[in-house]
Motif scaffolding. Structure first.
Motif, PDB file in Angstrom:
ATOM      1  N   UNK A  99       6.384  12.448 -10.100  1.00  0.00           N
ATOM      2  CA  UNK A  99       4.990  12.078  -9.842  1.00  0.00           C
ATOM      3  C   UNK A  99       4.054  13.286  -9.903  1.00  0.00           C
ATOM      4  N   UNK A 100       4.611  14.466 -10.116  1.00  0.00           N
ATOM      5  CA  UNK A 100       3.781  15.647 -10.278  1.00  0.00           C
ATOM      6  C   UNK A 100       3.637  16.494  -9.028  1.00  0.00           C
TER       7      UNK A 100
ATOM      8  N   UNK B 198      13.688  -0.849  -0.972  1.00  0.00           N
ATOM      9  CA  UNK B 198      13.116  -2.181  -1.075  1.00  0.00           C
ATOM     10  C   UNK B 198      12.872  -2.845   0.269  1.00  0.00           C
ATOM     11  N   UNK B 199      12.950  -2.080   1.350  1.00  0.00           N
ATOM     12  CA  UNK B 199      12.688  -2.596   2.696  1.00  0.00           C
ATOM     13  C   UNK B 199      11.823  -1.590   3.453  1.00  0.00           C
ATOM     14  N   UNK B 200      11.153  -2.077   4.488  1.00  0.00           N
ATOM     15  CA  UNK B 200      10.341  -1.210   5.326  1.00  0.00           C
ATOM     16  C   UNK B 200      11.189  -0.637   6.454  1.00  0.00           C
ATOM     17  N   UNK B 201      11.164   0.656   6.618  1.00  0.00           N
ATOM     18  CA  UNK B 201      11.920   1.295   7.694  1.00  0.00           C
ATOM     19  C   UNK B 201      11.281   1.015   9.048  1.00  0.00           C
ATOM     20  N   UNK B 202       9.990   0.771   9.091  1.00  0.00           N
ATOM     21  CA  UNK B 202       9.302   0.483  10.349  1.00  0.00           C
ATOM     22  C   UNK B 202       9.753  -0.860  10.886  1.00  0.00           C
ATOM     23  N   UNK B 203       9.817  -1.883  10.034  1.00  0.00           N
ATOM     24  CA  UNK B 203      10.232  -3.203  10.511  1.00  0.00           C
ATOM     25  C   UNK B 203      11.691  -3.187  10.953  1.00  0.00           C
ATOM     26  N   UNK B 204      12.532  -2.409  10.292  1.00  0.00           N
ATOM     27  CA  UNK B 204      13.933  -2.289  10.712  1.00  0.00           C
ATOM     28  C   UNK B 204      14.012  -1.689  12.106  1.00  0.00           C
TER      29      UNK B 204
ATOM     30  N   UNK C 284      17.467  10.923   0.139  1.00  0.00           N
ATOM     31  CA  UNK C 284      16.531  12.056   0.176  1.00  0.00           C
ATOM     32  C   UNK C 284      16.450  12.699  -1.202  1.00  0.00           C
ATOM     33  N   UNK C 285      17.600  12.882  -1.869  1.00  0.00           N
ATOM     34  CA  UNK C 285      17.610  13.474  -3.217  1.00  0.00           C
ATOM     35  C   UNK C 285      16.842  12.612  -4.210  1.00  0.00           C
ATOM     36  N   UNK C 286      17.061  11.299  -4.152  1.00  0.00           N
ATOM     37  CA  UNK C 286      16.349  10.391  -5.049  1.00  0.00           C
ATOM     38  C   UNK C 286      14.846  10.445  -4.812  1.00  0.00           C
ATOM     39  N   UNK C 287      14.452  10.465  -3.547  1.00  0.00           N
ATOM     40  CA  UNK C 287      13.027  10.512  -3.211  1.00  0.00           C
ATOM     41  C   UNK C 287      12.397  11.821  -3.689  1.00  0.00           C
ATOM     42  N   UNK C 288      13.122  12.928  -3.555  1.00  0.00           N
ATOM     43  CA  UNK C 288      12.607  14.209  -4.033  1.00  0.00           C
ATOM     44  C   UNK C 288      12.423  14.193  -5.543  1.00  0.00           C
ATOM     45  N   UNK C 289      13.379  13.597  -6.262  1.00  0.00           N
ATOM     46  CA  UNK C 289      13.276  13.510  -7.721  1.00  0.00           C
ATOM     47  C   UNK C 289      12.066  12.669  -8.126  1.00  0.00           C
TER      48      UNK C 289
ATOM     49  N   UNK D 233       8.331  11.690   1.852  1.00  0.00           N
ATOM     50  CA  UNK D 233       7.469  10.599   2.309  1.00  0.00           C
ATOM     51  C   UNK D 233       8.256   9.311   2.553  1.00  0.00           C
ATOM     52  N   UNK D 234       7.961   8.654   3.662  1.00  0.00           N
ATOM     53  CA  UNK D 234       8.657   7.426   4.041  1.00  0.00           C
ATOM     54  C   UNK D 234       8.458   6.329   3.005  1.00  0.00           C
ATOM     55  N   UNK D 235       7.248   6.222   2.432  1.00  0.00           N
ATOM     56  CA  UNK D 235       6.989   5.139   1.491  1.00  0.00           C
ATOM     57  C   UNK D 235       7.836   5.248   0.231  1.00  0.00           C
ATOM     58  N   UNK D 236       8.198   6.468  -0.174  1.00  0.00           N
ATOM     59  CA  UNK D 236       9.063   6.636  -1.353  1.00  0.00           C
ATOM     60  C   UNK D 236      10.469   6.135  -1.051  1.00  0.00           C
ATOM     61  N   UNK D 237      10.987   6.445   0.129  1.00  0.00           N
ATOM     62  CA  UNK D 237      12.312   5.970   0.531  1.00  0.00           C
ATOM     63  C   UNK D 237      12.297   4.447   0.651  1.00  0.00           C
TER      64      UNK D 237
END
Length: 70
Positions: free
Chosen positions: A34-35, A57-63, A24-29, A48-52
């Motif tokens: 990105x502005x 490097x994997x899709x959370x939906x497919x998991x 979550x911290x990495x995604x926020x950074x 956002x899910x796509x940032x995580x």
């Protein structure tokens, strides 16, 4: 799962508590870079899910689909 994720969503996917917090911290950074200054808030815990997915490097939906089938 929606278009955003929080720590609890990641924990439900099997990540440990501190791994989820770190993601979550990495995604926020990334979002701040990105502005989007909205994410420069320590109380905000939903990103956002796509940032995580980009970080992992994997899709959370497919998991989720794979784990539901077991």
């Amino acid at each position: 799962m929606g278009t955003t994720v929080c720590k609890e969503d990641l924990i439900n996917h099997g990540y440990k508590k501190y791994q989820a917090i770190s993601l979550i911290r990495q995604a926020k950074a990334i979002m701040v870079q990105r502005g989007c200054p909205y994410y420069n808030n320590k109380r905000l815990g939903r990103v956002p899910r796509d940032v995580v997915e980009c970080i992992l490097g994997v899709s959370l939906v497919s998991e989720a689909r794979v784990s539901d089938g077991n």
